[in-house]
Scaffold this active site. Structure first.
Site, PDB file in Angstrom:
ATOM      1  N   HIS A 192       0.852  -1.201   0.000  1.00  0.00           N
ATOM      2  CA  HIS A 192       0.000   0.000   0.000  1.00  0.00           C
ATOM      3  C   HIS A 192       0.884   1.247   0.000  1.00  0.00           C
ATOM      4  O   HIS A 192       1.431   1.634   1.028  1.00  0.00           O
ATOM      5  CB  HIS A 192      -0.884  -0.037   1.255  1.00  0.00           C
ATOM      6  CG  HIS A 192      -2.027   0.948   1.238  1.00  0.00           C
ATOM      7  ND1 HIS A 192      -2.163   1.933   0.286  1.00  0.00           N
ATOM      8  CD2 HIS A 192      -3.097   1.075   2.075  1.00  0.00           C
ATOM      9  CE1 HIS A 192      -3.281   2.633   0.546  1.00  0.00           C
ATOM     10  NE2 HIS A 192      -3.857   2.133   1.614  1.00  0.00           N
ATOM     11  N   HIS A 195      -2.880   6.755  -0.845  1.00  0.00           N
ATOM     12  CA  HIS A 195      -3.829   7.337   0.112  1.00  0.00           C
ATOM     13  C   HIS A 195      -3.200   8.026   1.319  1.00  0.00           C
ATOM     14  O   HIS A 195      -3.803   8.073   2.390  1.00  0.00           O
ATOM     15  CB  HIS A 195      -4.842   6.271   0.587  1.00  0.00           C
ATOM     16  CG  HIS A 195      -5.590   5.646  -0.547  1.00  0.00           C
ATOM     17  ND1 HIS A 195      -6.330   4.499  -0.443  1.00  0.00           N
ATOM     18  CD2 HIS A 195      -5.695   6.022  -1.849  1.00  0.00           C
ATOM     19  CE1 HIS A 195      -6.851   4.190  -1.614  1.00  0.00           C
ATOM     20  NE2 HIS A 195      -6.476   5.103  -2.480  1.00  0.00           N
ATOM     21  N   TYR A 197      -0.644   7.245   3.253  1.00  0.00           N
ATOM     22  CA  TYR A 197      -0.035   6.478   4.351  1.00  0.00           C
ATOM     23  C   TYR A 197       1.498   6.499   4.202  1.00  0.00           C
ATOM     24  O   TYR A 197       2.028   7.212   3.352  1.00  0.00           O
ATOM     25  CB  TYR A 197      -0.639   5.061   4.404  1.00  0.00           C
ATOM     26  CG  TYR A 197      -2.121   5.136   4.709  1.00  0.00           C
ATOM     27  CD1 TYR A 197      -2.563   5.479   5.991  1.00  0.00           C
ATOM     28  CD2 TYR A 197      -3.079   4.969   3.711  1.00  0.00           C
ATOM     29  CE1 TYR A 197      -3.926   5.607   6.268  1.00  0.00           C
ATOM     30  CE2 TYR A 197      -4.440   5.109   3.984  1.00  0.00           C
ATOM     31  CZ  TYR A 197      -4.851   5.425   5.268  1.00  0.00           C
ATOM     32  OH  TYR A 197      -6.187   5.578   5.542  1.00  0.00           O
ATOM     33  N   ARG A 244      -0.210  -0.584  -4.732  1.00  0.00           N
ATOM     34  CA  ARG A 244      -1.255   0.411  -4.956  1.00  0.00           C
ATOM     35  C   ARG A 244      -0.658   1.811  -4.914  1.00  0.00           C
ATOM     36  O   ARG A 244       0.081   2.162  -3.987  1.00  0.00           O
ATOM     37  CB  ARG A 244      -2.372   0.310  -3.911  1.00  0.00           C
ATOM     38  CG  ARG A 244      -3.561   1.204  -4.306  1.00  0.00           C
ATOM     39  CD  ARG A 244      -4.828   0.936  -3.530  1.00  0.00           C
ATOM     40  NE  ARG A 244      -5.969   1.480  -4.284  1.00  0.00           N
ATOM     41  CZ  ARG A 244      -7.210   1.506  -3.858  1.00  0.00           C
ATOM     42  NH1 ARG A 244      -7.519   0.996  -2.682  1.00  0.00           N
ATOM     43  NH2 ARG A 244      -8.177   2.004  -4.609  1.00  0.00           N
TER      44      ARG A 244
HETATM   45  N1  FMN Z   1      -8.247   1.674   0.204  1.00  0.00           N
HETATM   46  C1  FMN Z   1      -7.107   1.039   0.556  1.00  0.00           C
HETATM   47  O1  FMN Z   1      -6.150   1.052  -0.225  1.00  0.00           O
HETATM   48  N2  FMN Z   1      -7.007   0.378   1.753  1.00  0.00           N
HETATM   49  C2  FMN Z   1      -8.035   0.339   2.644  1.00  0.00           C
HETATM   50  O2  FMN Z   1      -7.901  -0.292   3.697  1.00  0.00           O
HETATM   51  C3  FMN Z   1      -9.241   1.019   2.292  1.00  0.00           C
HETATM   52  N3  FMN Z   1     -10.305   1.015   3.132  1.00  0.00           N
HETATM   53  C4  FMN Z   1     -11.498   1.558   2.734  1.00  0.00           C
HETATM   54  C5  FMN Z   1     -12.620   1.442   3.551  1.00  0.00           C
HETATM   55  C6  FMN Z   1     -13.851   1.922   3.137  1.00  0.00           C
HETATM   56  C7  FMN Z   1     -15.049   1.728   4.016  1.00  0.00           C
HETATM   57  C8  FMN Z   1     -13.969   2.560   1.876  1.00  0.00           C
HETATM   58  C9  FMN Z   1     -15.292   3.063   1.386  1.00  0.00           C
HETATM   59  C10 FMN Z   1     -12.854   2.691   1.065  1.00  0.00           C
HETATM   60  C11 FMN Z   1     -11.605   2.192   1.465  1.00  0.00           C
HETATM   61  N4  FMN Z   1     -10.488   2.250   0.626  1.00  0.00           N
HETATM   62  C12 FMN Z   1      -9.309   1.660   1.024  1.00  0.00           C
HETATM   63  C13 FMN Z   1     -10.613   2.785  -0.747  1.00  0.00           C
HETATM   64  C14 FMN Z   1     -11.228   1.734  -1.672  1.00  0.00           C
HETATM   65  O3  FMN Z   1     -10.324   0.665  -1.910  1.00  0.00           O
HETATM   66  C15 FMN Z   1     -11.652   2.359  -3.020  1.00  0.00           C
HETATM   67  O4  FMN Z   1     -10.527   2.910  -3.647  1.00  0.00           O
HETATM   68  C16 FMN Z   1     -12.689   3.449  -2.843  1.00  0.00           C
HETATM   69  O5  FMN Z   1     -13.783   2.990  -2.081  1.00  0.00           O
HETATM   70  C17 FMN Z   1     -13.185   3.964  -4.192  1.00  0.00           C
HETATM   71  O6  FMN Z   1     -13.841   2.919  -4.894  1.00  0.00           O
HETATM   72  P1  FMN Z   1     -15.446   2.881  -4.998  1.00  0.00           P
HETATM   73  O7  FMN Z   1     -15.856   4.171  -5.635  1.00  0.00           O
HETATM   74  O8  FMN Z   1     -15.737   1.687  -5.847  1.00  0.00           O
HETATM   75  O9  FMN Z   1     -15.988   2.766  -3.617  1.00  0.00           O
END
Ligand code: FMN
Length: 402
Positions: A192, A195, A197, A244
């Site tokens: 990862h 985002h 981190y 990612r």
């Molecule tokens: N992205 C990560 O790379 N790691 C995570 O642990 C992570 N946790 C998430 C938790 C939630 C509840 C949501 C909604 C998103 C999270 N994301 C995380 C981002 C998602 O992987 C994804 O990029 C984001 O939801 C956009 O896609 P979508 O429009 O299909 O929801």
């Protein structure tokens, strides 16, 4: 609950969505991937996943044989953590629970990858101080926000820029977590680096103010990420490693496209990965977060609804990288965009919020059926509610969903 009416579903039958594809050592039977989704159901202390409950959750979402799923962000060590209810994969106790989860996904002949996570300055400030852990980042004192600055000074744990030895220690922890993941049954691991981190904090010129070999030039800012990738490749094999990246992301006070160098930075990282691919060490895939106007994990109805994002596009990757690409972000509500992405033979597409609410999302994509609405309020709450109790399409119809 009801079906969402915010977009018109289309059937992906006959498109590349259902064309099998080789990803690392696996052959996926369709291209709708479950991206990493933190759900905060692990137990504290110890960041232990709940094998039973999480096993059911991942089982439900991997029913279609040959599905590719990526776990929620999973800590590589206690120092890399800082959220009590997110899981880790460094201890024996954690690994024992993960084995149960992988076992459930294997029942469906599907593949689960582990997202390896280190929070850096996005860690819970009180939690790190409580546990006697450092509040780490690329640089001393370059805080995410004024609130973070005040909070960390108050608990006498100011933000700490990693020493070279500490960087090497993190790299070892990535390797340890990667080995644990594979031994427990993962198809591979996703580093990862997105985002906002820890690895992203090194990549970004706004959070990385170092003057040594890990800061300054874009090559130096990318060094930690590439060292982690190389160490993990060495430990488990390139075909078991993905990464990612989120070039446009602003979450975690990242610069995104506000940094004039951002595309050059990501082009460099991806170019380095392509170089490795040409030398027989190609990653299984690169996962890109699509540019979005909002952040879907913190805003209840975050929808980056415009077709063309003002920040730009991720298309540049195809000029550099010739391996598999996973694209995630707002595709649930934009089926035509997903279809367009899928025209590229090397592309997979991720569905985040909608796979939370639609355990049978693959069937719905195939048949062009509507999606259940998701409930933001139960994304991060403990227990089965909003986790394993979303109905399949047939169940929803019986329940009177409209
Ligand atoms: N992205 C990560 O790379 N790691 C995570 O642990 C992570 N946790 C998430 C938790 C939630 C509840 C949501 C909604 C998103 C999270 N994301 C995380 C981002 C998602 O992987 C994804 O990029 C984001 O939801 C956009 O896609 P979508 O429009 O299909 O929801």
């Amino acid at each position: 609950m009801s079906f969402t009416d915010s977009f018109k579903p289309i059937s992906f039958k006959g498109s590349n969505m259902f064309k099998p594809m080789k990803v690392g050592n696996t052959v996926v039977q369709h291209r709708a991937v479950m991206p990493p989704l933190t759900r905060m159901r692990a137990t504290a202390p110890g960041n232990v996943p709940n094998g039973e409950l999480a096993g059911t959750y991942y089982y439900q979402r991997s029913r279609r044989p040959g599905s590719m799923l990526i776990t929620e962000g999973t800590f590589i060590s206690a120092q890399a953590g800082g959220y009590d209810n997110a899981p880790g994969i460094w201890s024996e106790e954690q690994v024992a629970e993960w084995k149960k989860i992988f076992g459930r996904v294997h029942e469906n002949k599907s593949f689960l990858w582990v997202q390896l996570w280190a929070l850096g300055r996005q860690a819970g400030i009180k939690e790190m101080a409580r546990d006697g852990l450092r509040y780490d980042s690329a640089s001393d004192g370059v805080y995410m926000t004024e609130e973070a600055k005040e909070a960390s000074i108050k608990v006498n744990n100011p933000q700490h820029g990693l020493t070279i030895d500490e960087i090497k220690q993190y790299t070892k922890e990535y390797v340890h977590a990667a080995k644990n993941s594979i031994a427990a049954g993962a198809a591979g691991v996703e580093v990862h680096a997105a985002h906002g981190y820890l690895l992203n904090q090194f990549l970004d010129s706004g959070s990385n103010k170092r003057t040594d070999q890990y800061g300054g030039s874009l090559e130096n800012r990318a060094r930690f990420t590439l060292e982690v990738v190389d160490a993990v490749i060495e430990a488990v094999g390139a075909e078991r490693v993905g990464i990612r990246l989120s070039p446009y992301n602003l979450y975690g006070s990242m610069s995104g496209s506000e940094d004039p160098d951002f595309l050059a930075t990501y082009a460099y990282v991806i170019g380095e990965l392509e170089q490795r691919r040409k030398n027989g060490k190609g990653l299984a895939y690169i996962h890109l977060t699509e540019p979005s106007l909002n952040s879907s994990f913190i805003v209840p109805d975050a929808v980056g609804s415009s077709e063309e994002h003002p920040q730009g596009t991720n298309e540049f990757i195809f000029s550099i990288w010739k391996g598999p690409v996973l694209r995630t972000g707002d595709l649930g509500e934009r089926p035509e965009t997903a279809l367009k992405h899928l025209k590229n033979e090397n592309t997979l597409v991720g569905y985040g919020r909608y796979i939370i609410a639609n355990p049978d999302i693959v069937d719905r994509l195939e048949k062009g059926l509507p999606f259940n609405k998701y409930n933001f309020n139960t994304f991060y709450t403990p227990g089965a509610v909003g986790y394993t109790d979303y109905p399949t399409y047939e169940e929803a119809v019986k329940l009177g969903y409209k």
